[in-house]
Design a protein around this motif. Structure first.
Motif, short mmCIF file in Angstrom:
data_model
loop_
_atom_site.label_atom_id
_atom_site.label_comp_id
_atom_site.label_asym_id
_atom_site.label_seq_id
_atom_site.Cartn_x
_atom_site.Cartn_y
_atom_site.Cartn_z
N ARG B 303 0.87 -1.17 0.00
CA ARG B 303 0.00 0.00 0.00
C ARG B 303 0.90 1.22 0.00
N VAL B 325 -6.73 3.68 -5.14
CA VAL B 325 -7.61 3.81 -3.97
C VAL B 325 -8.38 5.11 -4.01
N CYS B 348 -3.46 -2.50 4.67
CA CYS B 348 -4.28 -3.22 3.69
C CYS B 348 -4.39 -4.66 4.14
N THR B 359 -8.66 -1.83 1.79
CA THR B 359 -7.83 -0.81 2.41
C THR B 359 -8.70 0.38 2.75
N SER B 361 -9.47 4.69 3.49
CA SER B 361 -9.29 5.98 2.83
C SER B 361 -9.76 7.06 3.80
N ARG B 367 -12.23 0.77 0.92
CA ARG B 367 -12.37 0.27 -0.45
C ARG B 367 -12.04 -1.20 -0.52
N THR B 378 -16.73 1.18 -2.79
CA THR B 378 -16.38 2.09 -1.71
C THR B 378 -17.51 2.08 -0.70
#
Lengths: 237, 447
Positions: B303, B325, B348, B359, B361, B367, B378
């Protein structure tokens, strides 16, 4: 320079406030100055922002290495893109620097490399604290950078490109326009000892000009090969 | 069952939320790590205050099979306390950086928890019986006068209310000068590694006074420092193999059989920079914040600030898959640099079958990317619509132009609401998502 005696959390809060009170006008695309600014000026703003971040990072009692390294590397990129296009801002004559921002801007280039060098030099000795104390005065920021009149300024002209260290090849350009009279001014007072009595300038970063002079001192000593680290603290401590 | 149909064919439902309701977040309550154990029955969280909270899944109620068991608090203990390093005049934060479970060998559970400097092995054991009927002691513990004992009896175990005890079994200290960012247990279940900014050490779980240094990237002169270690993990099957990632976006795979000091990597994974995306911030956004092997051991996921990349261990020059992402942030990097969000470290995770990755955000969004269908979704972790079995509505961020209904514009995103830590149950479609101070548990819709 490194306020090791202070508790990190409280200091972090204080420094956060200082560090983030930057006017971010350059990020506002609708601002007339920004939209009309040539790229060089935008880089310069980013440079100043990065220097502020670096100073903020340096003032932590235990800096976040990742953050520090990333900011420093970004600064190098910006620095590399700025030369030879931008002219150097003139170094002010401290301690009568009119404002914090100005003195930071002006001394940023010189102070930057010295700050980074000093800090990372300190980091060198984090592990050595458990061992026999170094003969050099590395116990804290004050010991190292204080000194009298520095060595031959002309030696700076002989600077070649640095070899892969943070004191980059831009060094020659950085020191070109320095007004040497700054070296006749007062010696640096360490941050932990409070502000010097001076002009009516209550800002916390008043001592920054002295700080950078002293670091410049050290920087020059290193560059000309005279590691004058054992100098006793000068007056003003 | 796990991963069947992928991230999009699954309908994710709210299940539970743990933590304080009010918006005023106590600093100590900020969640800093989330981890399921090997069976998924236990879910551990660590916070900034040095506490570990373990949740246990209820055994499924066969009659009410519309949902899987809920997670309830099983044990809470103070893992790390704030310390003061007198030598350097520094406070050592008690924040738990990582928790890693050991596989269960007997009735007790074991986990490793670490702060910046010290790793601890904790034993969590249950007590649901106690002996009663001693001859020489009263029930309250007072000793009886032996001369009053006229008959003898055999003490028996009687049931008592379940008590879960956590006790520190090992403390692994004084081996890290810099801040520990990762711990990873080896597949031999006897050793583990711990990584800080510049070094990686190998420990034996039984031995606390010694560790082996296996990676050291500290330059002779700290002025030459340009790169730090950001994460490290052992291979899930190969007990001699581990990887570590760097702030420059590289991953090095090392084989401990090759040399005692693994400074020379066996493989170097790095994707060349895309020249069209070059900016001052290229390096910062390439810095890898997390690296995780797939369960199979064939792939690893990294990530960085804007993307998730899947690497095939046999191919070093580029990832086999890349998922964006929040690409809409690319034009905002300057602002994100100014407010330091660009330095946020997102984690992640893989689902049990390695078919979906997840992962976090900003704006409490997270997401998921289905590797088979190539679809992504999402979702938002929020207390609105938090009735159990409410299906989560997919979210969409509008990057530019006209914002459609139900979309949220980039400028409205709340960058203080970040989801840095997520975890996926090893076998089922149950996920744990940590917002700043709340833990959300979502499940797929059953039936």
């Amino acid at each position: 320079m490194l306020s090791k005696g202070l508790k990190r959390k409280r200091e972090e809060e204080e420094e956060k406030e200082e560090g983030l009170s930057v006017d971010s006008w350059w990020l506002d695309q609708s601002h007339p100055a920004v939209s009309q600014t040539p790229p060089a000026a935008a880089s310069s703003s980013l440079f100043d922002l990065s220097v502020l971040k670096l100073h903020h990072s340096l003032r932590q009692s235990e800096p976040d290495l990742r953050h520090l390294v990333l900011v420093v590397n970004t600064l190098r990129r910006i620095q590399a893109s700025m030369e030879p296009a931008t002219a150097l801002p003139p170094v002010p004559t401290p301690p009568t620097a009119p404002s914090v921002a100005d003195s930071l801007l002006a001394s940023s280039d010189a102070g930057l490399s010295a700050s980074m060098a000093s800090l990372l030099e300190d980091l060198n000795h984090i592990e050595d604290l458990n061992q026999v104390p170094e003969p050099q005065a590395d116990e804290g920021p004050p010991g190292r950078s204080v000194g009298g009149v520095p060595a031959n300024l002309g030696a700076l002209d002989l600077l070649g490109p640095a070899t892969g260290c943070l004191l980059d090849d831009g060094l020659e350009g950085l020191f070109e326009d320095i007004d040497t009279s700054m070296y006749d001014s007062e010696l640096w007072v360490p941050a932990s000892e409070g502000l010097k009595p001076g002009p009516e300038n209550g800002l916390a970063k008043e001592q920054t000009p002295e700080l950078d002079e002293a670091e410049l001192d050290y920087l020059m000593d290193v560059l000309v090969g005279t590691q004058a680290l054992e100098r006793p603290p000068g007056p003003g401590r | 069952m796990a991963g069947a149909g992928g991230g999009n064919d699954i309908q994710w439902c709210f299940s539970q939320v743990k933590g304080a309701v009010d918006d005023d977040v106590a600093e100590a309550d900020i969640i800093s790590t989330v981890e399921f154990n090997y069976s998924g029955e236990l879910l551990a969280t660590g916070d900034k205050g040095g506490r570990v909270v373990i949740f246990q899944q209820e055994q499924e109620n066969k009659i009410q099979s519309h949902s899987r068991g809920e997670y309830n608090v099983y044990s809470t203990f103070q893992s790390h306390e704030p310390e003061f390093d007198y030598l350097k005049s520094l406070e050592i934060e008690e924040k738990i950086n990582k928790i890693r479970w050991l596989p269960q060998k007997n009735a007790a559970q074991f986990l490793l928890s670490t702060n910046d400097k010290t790793i601890k092995l904790w034993k969590i054991s249950e007590r649901d019986k106690r002996p009663e009927g001693y001859n020489l002691k009263e029930e309250d513990g007072r000793y009886r006068d032996p001369t009053t004992v006229t008959t003898l009896r055999v003490p028996v175990f009687r049931p008592m209310d379940l008590m879960v005890e956590a006790s520190p079994r090992r403390i692994f200290a004084n081996a890290h000068t810099y801040h520990i960012n990762s711990i990873s247990i080896n597949s031999d279940y006897e050793t583990y590694l711990s990584a800080d900014d510049l070094r990686i050490n190998l420990w034996h779980l039984e031995i606390t006074d010694r560790s082996f240094n296996i990676v050291d990237i500290k330059p002779a002169n700290m002025e030459e420092l340009t790169e730090v270690i950001t994460a490290a993990e052992f291979h899930p099957n190969s007990c001699n193999t581990f990887v570590y990632s760097s702030s420059k976006g590289t991953i090095r795979l090392c084989d401990m059989r090759a040399a005692a000091l693994c400074d020379r990597h066996s493989k170097l994974f790095e994707e060349p920079e895309d020249p069209s995306n070059r900016s001052f911030f290229s390096e910062i956004i390439s810095s890898i914040s997390d690296v995780k092997f797939s369960h199979s051991g064939r792939y690893m996921m990294t990530r960085d600030y804007l993307s998730v990349k899947i690497w095939d261990l046999n191919m070093e020059n580029r990832p086999v898959e890349t998922y964006q992402v929040h690409e809409y942030l690319r034009s905002k990097l300057c602002s994100l640099y100014e407010n330091d969000c660009i330095f946020d470290k997102f984690e992640c995770c893989w689902n049990g079958s390695d078919s979906v990755v997840m992962t976090g955000s900003y704006n409490n969004f997270f997401r998921m990317f289905d590797r088979n269908t190539k679809r992504d979704i999402t979702l938002e972790a929020s207390r609105e619509n938090n009735k159990p079995r409410t299906v989560l509505k997919p979210r969409k961020v509008c990057a530019s132009g006209k914002r459609k209904k139900d979309e949220i514009s980039v400028d409205s995103l709340d960058f203080n609401k970040k989801i840095l830590h997520t975890a996926w149950h090893p076998k089922e479609n149950i996920i744990a998502v940590a917002t700043t101070n709340n833990l959300y548990i979502f499940q797929d819709k059953v039936n």
